[in-house]
Design a protein around this motif. Structure first.
Motif, PDB file in Angstrom:
ATOM      1  N   ALA A 114      29.082  37.672 -38.326  1.00 39.76           N
ATOM      2  CA  ALA A 114      28.313  38.812 -38.817  1.00 39.76           C
ATOM      3  C   ALA A 114      28.908  40.118 -38.281  1.00 39.76           C
ATOM      4  CB  ALA A 114      26.863  38.674 -38.383  1.00 39.76           C
ATOM      5  N   TYR A 115      28.713  41.178 -39.052  1.00 38.13           N
ATOM      6  CA  TYR A 115      29.227  42.477 -38.649  1.00 38.13           C
ATOM      7  C   TYR A 115      28.506  42.940 -37.404  1.00 38.13           C
ATOM      8  CZ  TYR A 115      30.027  47.528 -38.748  1.00 38.13           C
ATOM      9  OH  TYR A 115      30.349  48.833 -38.414  1.00 38.13           O
ATOM     10  N   ALA A 116      29.312  43.342 -36.375  1.00 37.13           N
ATOM     11  CA  ALA A 116      28.715  43.729 -35.097  1.00 37.13           C
ATOM     12  C   ALA A 116      28.928  45.210 -34.796  1.00 37.13           C
ATOM     13  CB  ALA A 116      29.303  42.892 -33.969  1.00 37.13           C
ATOM     14  N   GLY A 117      29.997  45.829 -35.304  1.00 27.27           N
ATOM     15  CA  GLY A 117      30.257  47.237 -35.019  1.00 27.27           C
ATOM     16  C   GLY A 117      31.722  47.584 -35.250  1.00 27.27           C
ATOM     17  N   ILE A 118      32.052  48.790 -34.855  1.00 30.49           N
ATOM     18  CA  ILE A 118      33.426  49.298 -35.029  1.00 30.49           C
ATOM     19  C   ILE A 118      33.859  49.964 -33.735  1.00 30.49           C
ATOM     20  CG2 ILE A 118      34.936  50.889 -36.302  1.00 30.49           C
ATOM     21  CD1 ILE A 118      33.149  50.680 -38.672  1.00 30.49           C
TER      22      ILE A 118
END
Length: 605
Positions: free
Chosen positions: A200-204
């Motif tokens: 899952a997308y967690a951040g940048i």
């Protein structure tokens, strides 16, 4: 047809050129044409070699940039991956709202430590940011200016990152307006999209860098880049400019690059630029190297200028050498020509200058021997013959005792007077006067006045014979009367006028002797009669015979018979040329209405 006529004119012009000019032109053409050909070949080879060298250097330069960028991408790929070690922390940064206060503080401290650790991996990193999936912004900076979180999240370049297909990315140039100091200039952002264990997308993760850090080039390469005027443009997959060498070197501002970024990325296949392209090994970045041909043309023009200067100097040296050689060859030929002209005028003088020991020198030597031989023959044969004839004339003249002749004529005249024959006595008196003029001037000054007196006495005798049918008109300036001239010139011409021009007793015949000065202060005398004249064919024959006087003046006649008619005129013409030179003459001209004019030109002496 016109081209053929032009070619004939050119060939005629070349054929009539002076020998020295032909030699000079021949030397120049033989030397300059190969020189021009060799210089043109060298220039074109040098220009082509310079362009090839520039392209080879640009290829090498692009290759080094590619290597540098590959190293840069590899290092920052490792730097951004270093945060994945704390995967639990990355997973939790999206749950700040559900954590109690103490755990939230601990998590923020842990994230700050993580960002600080990333910043310390590279000295050029000044600002590191971590943005969670719920848009919470964590940042660490080594400068006094911090990032305004709300402004960062509103930037278009950031909004496009979440939809990027690349885990690791490098953004295009963007301004620093989201920093609190809103400073000028531009930055490029390197980052990575972070995912949790379950994908899952967690951040940048974002790292802002100065564009200068992308290329760490050798000093010699920078000097060569400036020397050739090369421009390097680096762009990413989104066709955004990441780096521009003109902005890095100060020729352009970063603001200009930001405003006109798309213009710099257009394919320019014009003749004004040499363009080389390349990309990094993973295809993240694209490299475009441009070399302006104007820079190359400056160097080529320098080569052209040097080539032209060398050609001009060579032409000058060749001209001087050619002039010297042609002068060396033609100088004895000119001396030979001058001597031949003198020989044509009757002056047989050898060439006194010392000659070279070559073919022309041998020719001059043979010519001198010929001239000496001719002069010897003239002195031995011609002058001897003249002296022999002169001796005969003097002997004949001595046989005629002037005093005895005068006394005898006077006795005859007195006898005629005693018998009352005054006409016969007058004729004898005139004849005696003519003998005195003809025999008494040997070796003395003979003038125009004496010629007129002799001619006047002759005409008096003819008037007694022909019952005063001849009228003499004299128009000669007084100052001309005392000028010297050879004897027995006027009387034979007047005699010809009477013999050939007098028709009958129905009309008197007028004879005019006119003398005028020419512009060169020479004496021109015209003896004109109004008699029957000379037929056209006879006149042309006489004029041709008089023109031969120039070539016949040195010929000796075998007979001693007195000449008459045209032969008498030719004798006078030959005497004039022998005594005064070839520029003086006797010729026949037609009268104004009828009759004949004999023209004489002699110098003023």
């Amino acid at each position: 047809m016109e081209r053929r006529s032009r070619m004939r004119r050119i060939m005629s012009m070349i054929r009539n050129m002076r020998f020295q000019n032909k030699l000079l032109a021949g030397y120049l053409l033989a030397c300059v044409i190969p020189l021009l050909g060799v210089s043109a070949i060298i220039f074109h080879q040098s220009a082509a070699g310079l362009e090839d060298s520039s392209q080879e250097f640009a290829s090498l330069y692009t290759s080094q940039i590619r290597t540098t960028l590959n190293e840069f991408i590899k290092e920052y790929d490792k730097v951004t991956k270093s945060v994945l070690v704390d995967n639990d922390l990355i997973y939790k940064i999206g749950q700040e709202r559900s954590l109690p206060m103490d755990e939230l503080i601990i998590q923020k401290v842990a994230v700050q430590r993580l960002l600080m650790r990333v910043a310390l991996l590279k000295p050029e990193i000044s600002t590191v940011m971590l943005i969670s999936r719920d848009n919470s912004v964590y940042q660490y900076t080594t400068t006094t200016s911090r990032v305004n979180e709300n402004m960062l999240l509103s930037r278009d370049w950031y909004k496009g990152l979440r939809g990027s297909e690349d885990t690791f990315f490098i953004t295009g140039l963007h301004d620093r307006s989201y920093y609190e100091d809103k400073g000028a200039g531009a930055v490029v952002t390197v980052g990575r999209v972070l995912f949790s264990y379950d994908g899952a997308y967690a951040g940048i993760l974002l790292i802002d860098l100065d564009p200068f850090t992308l290329l760490q080039l050798d000093h010699d390469f920078v000097l060569a880049r400036d020397k050739y005027g090369m421009s390097v443009i680096i762009s990413n997959r989104q066709n955004e400019i990441v780096y521009h060498s003109d902005a890095a070197s100060g020729r352009l501002s970063w603001q200009q690059v930001l405003e006109s970024g798309a213009e710099y990325l257009k394919d320019d296949n014009s003749h004004d630029q040499i363009v080389l392209s390349g990309s990094t090994s993973q295809g993240n970045l694209f490299i475009k190297t441009e070399i302006p041909r104007s820079k190359l043309l400056q160097k080529i023009n320098r080569i052209k200028g040097m080539t032209v200067a060398v050609i001009l100097m060579s032409c000058l040296v060749i001209t001087l050498i050619s002039f010297g050689l042609s002068y060396t060859i033609t100088r004895p030929i000119k001396s030979l020509r001058r001597s031949m002209k003198q020989a044509e005028a009757g002056q047989y003088l050898p060439i006194e200058k010392e000659q070279a020991n070559d073919e022309i020198g041998s020719l001059v030597y043979s010519y001198n021997k010929m001239i000496i031989t001719i002069r010897t023959l003239i002195e031995d044969v011609y002058i001897a013959e003249i002296k022999q004839r002169q001796a005969k004339f003097i002997a004949l003249q001595n046989q005629i005792n002037p005093h005895m002749l005068y006394n005898t004529l006077e006795s005859i005249r007195m006898k005629a007077l005693v018998k009352d024959d005054e006409e016969t006595a007058g004729m004898i008196k005139i004849l005696a006067r003519m003998f005195r003029l003809a025999l008494g001037k040997e070796g003395k000054h003979h003038s125009v006045r004496h010629e007129l007196d002799y001619t006047t006495n002759y005409l008096e005798l003819q008037n007694i014979r022909f019952d005063n049918m001849f009228r003499l008109h004299i128009r000669i300036p007084d100052e001309m009367l005392d000028c010297s001239m050879i004897p027995l010139v006027f009387q034979p011409i007047v005699e010809n006028s009477i013999n050939h021009g007098f028709e009958d007793y129905s009309r008197p015949m007028n004879i005019e002797i006119e003398g005028v000065w020419t512009e060169e202060e020479e004496i021109r005398i015209r003896i004109t009669d109004d008699g029957a004249g000379i037929p056209m064919e006879k006149r042309e024959e006489l004029i041709a015979m008089l023109e031969d006087a120039k070539s016949d003046k040195y010929k000796l006649e075998e007979t001693d018979v007195a000449e008459s008619g045209g032969l008498g005129l030719k004798n006078i013409a030959e005497r004039i040329k022998l005594h005064y030179g070839d520029q003086y003459y006797l010729t026949i001209r037609p009268g104004a209405e009828r009759g004949t004019t004999v023209e004489i030109l002699i110098p003023k002496l």
